[in-house]
Design a protein around this motif. Structure first.
Motif: not given
Length: 803
Positions: A667-681
């Protein structure tokens, strides 16, 4: 007959060749005199009284710096026959042109206005020498070379003058042919020439015409580049003002014609200036004003003395010079439609601004050799050329004036429409404008309500080939057919057109998508594992069911905590295992719903720690089984001291703490985060949690897998122990299910896009949790609730907990 024709043709060729040679000889003689005069004295000739060889209609005014001008004051000229036995007579000009004279007076007005302006060219007085070119190349060429060589016809500038100021620039010519010839010669000596009416695109060639500028747009810009279809006639700038449109019997066919016209401007004070013109030789220090006399005679149909023979007898009047222009009907004073005059006005100001910038140069910081500057005492035309290329100003009418690299002004045209009046007369009216803005492309403005359509319906005509393309489509021309023939192609997905007859479809922004009709952009649909969809509802219900079952089992174990079957299977670790399984079921809820920063960060940490806590408990229980078995053998009691209650708790805490450390570092080094992905559709936005660090996620899963494999191996070793310790069989089976689920999870998770990756992870959590819950606690609850007779110490010591 053929021989006669050949003789005539041969004679024509000879005469044409002779004319060309005579013109070239004259040019070089004048150029030689110009070069000689500039070498001996770059600024002034030796006398105020210039001895010239050509008698040209002109108008002159003294000044520190003189600007030249070429204007078409007469329509045509007559050249005498060349006998080559005596000095040829001068050509005579006929057919006075009032509008051409007004253009010349506009230049005089502009110079007068500049001289009265204290902010422009202070302490410098501009003068002018204006000549009539009679719409003839030879005469215009003579006038231009006379201006730049200092060989004008004889006239007195001022009784106190000490020299003749140079002509640093010329306003003109009005004809492209003349401008080509004159500018090709003046360009050799970098004498600026600013035309107000020459439109040939060939004059934009800077190699051939390096000193040519113009305030009227080039013909290259007349081609109105906009797709305006369905019009009856489209005319160029020259045609829209042509005499054919004034012919009444042609108006039924040509009425309603649309075309472009020279930009109309307004010049404040010009009418008052024109109305004060008088044929007085000393009026306003203007000399050699033969053009004013000719204008006066033309306007009032009179003659100045000396009168031609028979003039009075024929009914002609004598000009007094006191006639009033306001009492006569003349278009000379009509300034409602200033077009060429406006270009003349801009041309004079362009030269003035360039001269003003040149005289503001600071010594030592100039643009010429040695950082030198031009001075009023030593002005050269080529120095003015440098500043002409940098001219940029705005007229009082609001138009920007500057020149591009070809010497062309920013193009701006009025869109004109020929209106046919009920009485049969015609009127040209302005219905819009088209212009090119500096660095901003082109701009077209049309007032459709003003346009006269030459049809019975009085409405715009429809294309006979194709109907208009509605919004949501674009026009595609049909190959090999007229421009009005086109197909309407629907916009592709993600693109729209919201206007009729759009040439192109525009792409929607990243967060938007095209509507079904392709005429506007709508927000893209969002996709994530939601609580409101069937899949999300099923997973949520299953998670809550598992949590409820864990709670029920925990209540059962607490209620029966004193029974042998609970006590025989390490009740403390069993309670902790049930709590961890409950957490495993609950952590799956973090994977459902719209991803947010806190849920993305918490879901994997909660999942990893909960499962490590669960597997740690199972691992310790398995190790305790082996320790008890060894303790039952002779000499094996010492092994139990390493698996007391304190050691069991400590082992679980240490193993769980390692997983907590892994999660913290991730979590400190590279925390997960929400993302808007437009590549699938293309038409959807998939909300997902990116893991941030793939390595961190892999270490988290790998640590769980390591503990699970270790638990499986130890339980597998202890599976054949005596019946009293056969919980190892249940642990072996449960860990087999656990490992199978998570081995299948990895490739499925990687290949699942968007919300389905979350669904796979939730399914793996629930499946492995239910596997552990049912395998480890199902048989015990069965005995506790349904077979209480077997929940005795004797039964457990004798037969174990086999069902």
């Amino acid at each position: 007959m053929t021989g006669l024709r050949k003789g005539v043709n041969r004679r024509k060729v000879m005469w044409a060749f002779l004319d060309i040679n005579l013109l070239l000889l004259m040019c070089f003689m004048l150029l030689y005199s110009y070069v000689s005069s500039t070498v001996s004295s770059p600024l002034y000739s030796s006398s105020c009284r210039l001895q010239g060889q050509f008698h040209l209609n002109g108008m002159h005014k003294a000044g520190d710096v003189v600007l030249g001008g070429l204007f078409g004051i007469h329509f045509f000229s007559v050249f005498p026959d060349l006998s080559f036995t005596s000095e040829p007579q001068q050509p005579t000009c006929h057919g006075f042109d009032v509008l051409g004279f007004r253009q010349a007076q506009t230049m005089a007005f502009a110079i007068d206005e500049i001289n009265r302006n204290s902010n422009l060219l202070p302490n410098v007085t501009l003068g002018y020498s204006l000549y009539d070119n009679c719409i003839k190349l030879g005469i215009g060429f003579r006038a231009a070379l006379s201006l730049v060589s200092g060989q004008e016809e004889q006239f007195i500038l001022d009784k106190n003058c000490v020299g003749t100021p140079p002509v640093l620039g010329i306003v003109g010519d009005s004809i492209s042919t003349s401008s080509i010839a004159i500018s090709s010669v003046l360009g050799l000596y970098r004498v600026p020439m600013v035309s107000y009416f020459a439109t040939c695109s060939c004059l934009s060639d800077r190699q051939k015409f390096p000193s040519f500028f113009r305030t009227i747009p080039s013909d290259a810009f007349q081609v109105v580049r906009q797709n305006v279809t369905g019009l009856q006639w489209m005319a160029s700038e020259a045609a829209i003002a042509g005499i054919v449109f004034h012919t009444p019997h042609l108006m039924p066919y040509l009425g309603g014609t649309l075309g472009i016209g020279i930009r109309r401007g307004e010049i404040a004070g010009l009418r008052e200036f024109l109305s004060r013109i008088r044929p007085d030789l000393h009026h306003n220090n203007v000399y050699g004003n033969s053009m004013v006399k000719q204008f006066w005679e033309y306007t009032f149909q009179c003659r100045f003395a000396p009168l031609p023979a028979g003039w009075v007898e024929a009914g002609g009047a004598l000009c007094t010079g006191q006639e009033d222009l306001e009492n006569v009907e003349t278009e000379f004073l009509d300034i409602s439609n200033l077009r060429p005059e406006y270009n003349v006005y801009k041309a004079v100001y362009a030269l003035a601004y360039a001269l003003d910038e040149m005289l503001q140069c600071e010594p030592g910081r100039g643009p010429f050799s040695g950082h030198s500057c031009a001075t009023l005492q030593r002005l050269e035309p080529w120095q003015l050329m440098y500043y002409m290329e940098k001219v940029n100003f705005t007229t009082p009418f609001g138009d920007q004036v500057s020149f591009d690299e070809n010497g062309d002004a920013l193009p701006i045209y009025d869109i004109m429409n020929w209106l046919r009046l009920p009485d049969g007369r015609t009127r040209l009216q302005n219905v819009g404008e088209v212009k090119r803005l500096a660095f901003k492309g082109e701009e077209l403005t049309i007032d459709e309500d003003k346009i006269f359509w030459n049809f019975e319906s009085k409405k715009p005509p429809q294309s006979v080939c194709s109907e208009s393309c509605p919004p949501g489509t674009r026009m595609a021309r049909k190959k090999g057919e007229p421009v009005c023939c086109f197909d309407c192609i629907p916009c592709s997905e993600g693109k729209i057109s919201n206007k009729t007859d759009s040439m192109e479809c525009t792409s929607c922004p990243e967060d938007l998508w095209s509507s079904p009709q392709r005429d506007y952009c709508v927000p893209k649909k969002t996709e994530f594992l939601s609580y409101h969809e069937p899949l999300g509802i099923c997973l949520t219900a299953t998670s809550l069911l598992g949590t409820f079952i864990c709670a029920v089992v925990l209540v059962i174990f607490i209620y029966h905590h004193s029974t042998p079957i609970v006590r025989a299977n390490n009740s403390e670790l069993s309670f902790l295992l049930l709590v961890s399984l409950k957490l495993c079921f609950l952590c799956s809820l973090l994977f459902i719903g719209r991803p947010r920063l806190w849920t993305c960060q918490l879901r994997h940490a909660a999942f990893g720690i909960s499962f490590v806590l669960c597997v740690s408990c199972i691992l310790v229980k398995t190790m305790v089984v082996l320790a008890v078995f060894k303790a039952s053998k002779p000499g094996g009691g010492a092994s139990l001291k390493w698996f007391g209650a304190v050691q069991q708790r400590g082992t679980v805490i240490v193993l769980t703490s390692l997983q907590a450390s892994i999660c913290t570092a991730w979590l400190v080094s590279s925390s997960p985060s929400p993302h808007k992905n437009t590549q699938y559709h293309n038409d959807k936005i998939v909300y997902e949690c990116v893991v941030g660090s793939t390595v961190g996620f892999a270490v988290l899963l790998g640590y769980i897998g390591l503990l699970a494999i270790l638990s499986f191996l130890i339980a597998f070793i202890a599976r054949n122990l005596p019946d009293s310790f056969n919980e190892a069989k249940l642990i072996t089976f449960s860990m087999l299910i656990f490992c199978a689920v998570w081995v299948a999870f990895v490739p499925t998770y990687i290949s699942s896009p968007g919300k389905y990756a979350d669904a796979v992870e939730v399914f793996a959590i629930l499946a492995s949790s239910f596997g552990l819950l049912v395998s480890l606690f199902g048989p015990k609850c069965y005995i506790i609730l349904l077979r209480p007779e077997r929940n005795t110490k004797k039964a457990i010591m004798g037969r174990g907990i086999q069902s």
